[in-house]
Design a protein around this motif. Structure first.
Motif, short mmCIF file in Angstrom:
data_model
loop_
_atom_site.label_atom_id
_atom_site.label_comp_id
_atom_site.label_asym_id
_atom_site.label_seq_id
_atom_site.Cartn_x
_atom_site.Cartn_y
_atom_site.Cartn_z
N LEU A 7 0.79 -1.15 0.00
CA LEU A 7 0.06 -0.13 0.10
C LEU A 7 1.03 1.32 0.02
CD1 LEU A 7 -2.81 -0.96 2.24
CD2 LEU A 7 -2.95 -0.92 0.08
N GLY A 8 2.13 1.13 -0.06
CA GLY A 8 2.93 2.34 -0.46
C GLY A 8 4.06 2.58 0.61
N LEU A 9 4.12 1.82 1.75
CA LEU A 9 5.35 2.01 2.62
C LEU A 9 6.57 1.42 2.18
CD1 LEU A 9 3.96 1.42 6.06
CD2 LEU A 9 4.41 3.55 5.39
N SER A 10 7.77 1.91 2.31
CA SER A 10 8.97 1.09 2.14
C SER A 10 9.06 -0.33 2.83
CB SER A 10 10.26 1.86 2.46
OG SER A 10 10.52 1.97 3.75
N ALA A 11 9.79 -1.16 2.45
CA ALA A 11 9.92 -2.40 3.13
C ALA A 11 10.55 -2.22 4.45
CB ALA A 11 10.88 -3.43 2.21
N GLU A 12 11.49 -1.59 4.45
CA GLU A 12 12.45 -1.22 5.82
C GLU A 12 11.33 -0.60 6.89
OE1 GLU A 12 16.10 1.10 7.47
OE2 GLU A 12 15.74 1.10 5.35
N ASP A 13 10.61 0.53 6.40
CA ASP A 13 9.64 1.17 7.18
C ASP A 13 8.59 0.02 7.85
OD1 ASP A 13 11.28 3.57 7.42
OD2 ASP A 13 10.09 4.49 5.96
#
Length: 276
Positions: free
Chosen positions: A194-200
């Motif tokens: 849905l738009g977050l970075s994988a790390e975050d």
């Protein structure tokens, strides 16, 4: 009970030292268990300072091996061979501990009838940091205080009157951390989609699950009470809960997960008995 093992008496043998047994041993050593009092029989175990390690039981026995505490941590399918080799050293002074999935106290008593006590322990991987759950049941003349002192550094200890529910407990708490890790992994993956970075996404998911479980444990409340404190009628949380609660699918899914793990434990028990 004390969480220090500096005064723990007796020699200990670990037959098999994989992920779970290794996590327990690591925690025990941090709690003060004397490495010189421990022996490991496992040809694949990583070396540990101060601990005598052997590739086989024959090698350990040939070196004059003896132990008042013997913990079985190998694969359940190996029980028959191990029992035959250990028969001469498991005596009326021996606490026989087992973390083998599916292997009952009756099975242990049949394999090791001379033991002072047969003790079935179901820990989980969080024992590595002293935050695990260990269910325990025993036969024979078990030293309950010593067993409690041994398990206490691993985290919460739940003493069961017998091991009739151990297959379910194996699935519920033993396998449970892996199920929680999968939920966190999937929650993070959804955030990423849905738009977050994988790390975050992973960082936020880990902190959210960790904070929620810590709050639940600290509050003493039932989950529903805390859910009501987060969700408001017609709000964002309730919109998500409506999906989770739809047709009882989440509860049904988790029931099927636990059933599959429990039933596999029973299959492993049959294999250990030579019936599978």
């Amino acid at each position: 009970m004390t969480k220090s093992l500096k005064d723990f008496n007796g020699r200990m043998l670990l037959v098999g030292c994989g992920n779970m047994a290794g996590a327990m041993l690591g925690r025990w050593l941090k709690a003060g268990l004397d490495p010189a009092a421990v022996s490991i029989v496992d040809p694949f175990a990583a070396p540990r300072g101060g601990i005598a390690q052997f590739a086989s039981l024959a090698e350990w026995l040939g070196a004059g091996g003896a132990a008042e505490w013997v913990m079985l941590g190998m694969k359940p399918q190996q029980l028959g061979d191990v029992a035959n080799e250990l028969a001469e050293v498991v005596t009326g002074e021996t606490h026989l501990l087992s973390i083998l999935a599916g292997v009952s106290l009756v099975d242990l008593a049949a394999r090791f009838p001379a033991a002072r006590a047969q003790v079935r322990i179901l820990p989980n991987l969080a024992a590595r940091i002293g935050a695990g759950v260990s269910a325990v049941a025993s036969n024979g003349d078990a030293d309950e205080a010593a067993i409690g002192n041994l398990l206490n550094p691993l985290g919460t200890v739940v003493a069961l009157p017998d091991d009739s529910t151990m297959d379910l407990v194996t699935a519920f708490t033993g396998s449970g951390p892996a199920f929680v890790f999968r939920l966190i992994e999937s929650y993070a993956a959804a955030g990423e989609r849905l738009g977050l970075s994988a790390e975050d996404a992973l960082k936020l998911a880990t902190a959210t699950f960790g904070g929620a479980t810590a709050l639940l444990a600290d509050s003493g409340e039932k989950p529903g009470v805390l859910i009501a404190q987060v969700a408001s009628k017609g709000g964002t949380t309730q919109a998500g809960l409506d999906i989770l609660d739809s047709d009882g699918q989440l509860a049904a899914l988790l029931t099927n997960v636990l059933r599959a793990a429990r039933d596999r434990g029973r299959e492993l028990a049959d294999i250990a008995r030579g019936e599978g």
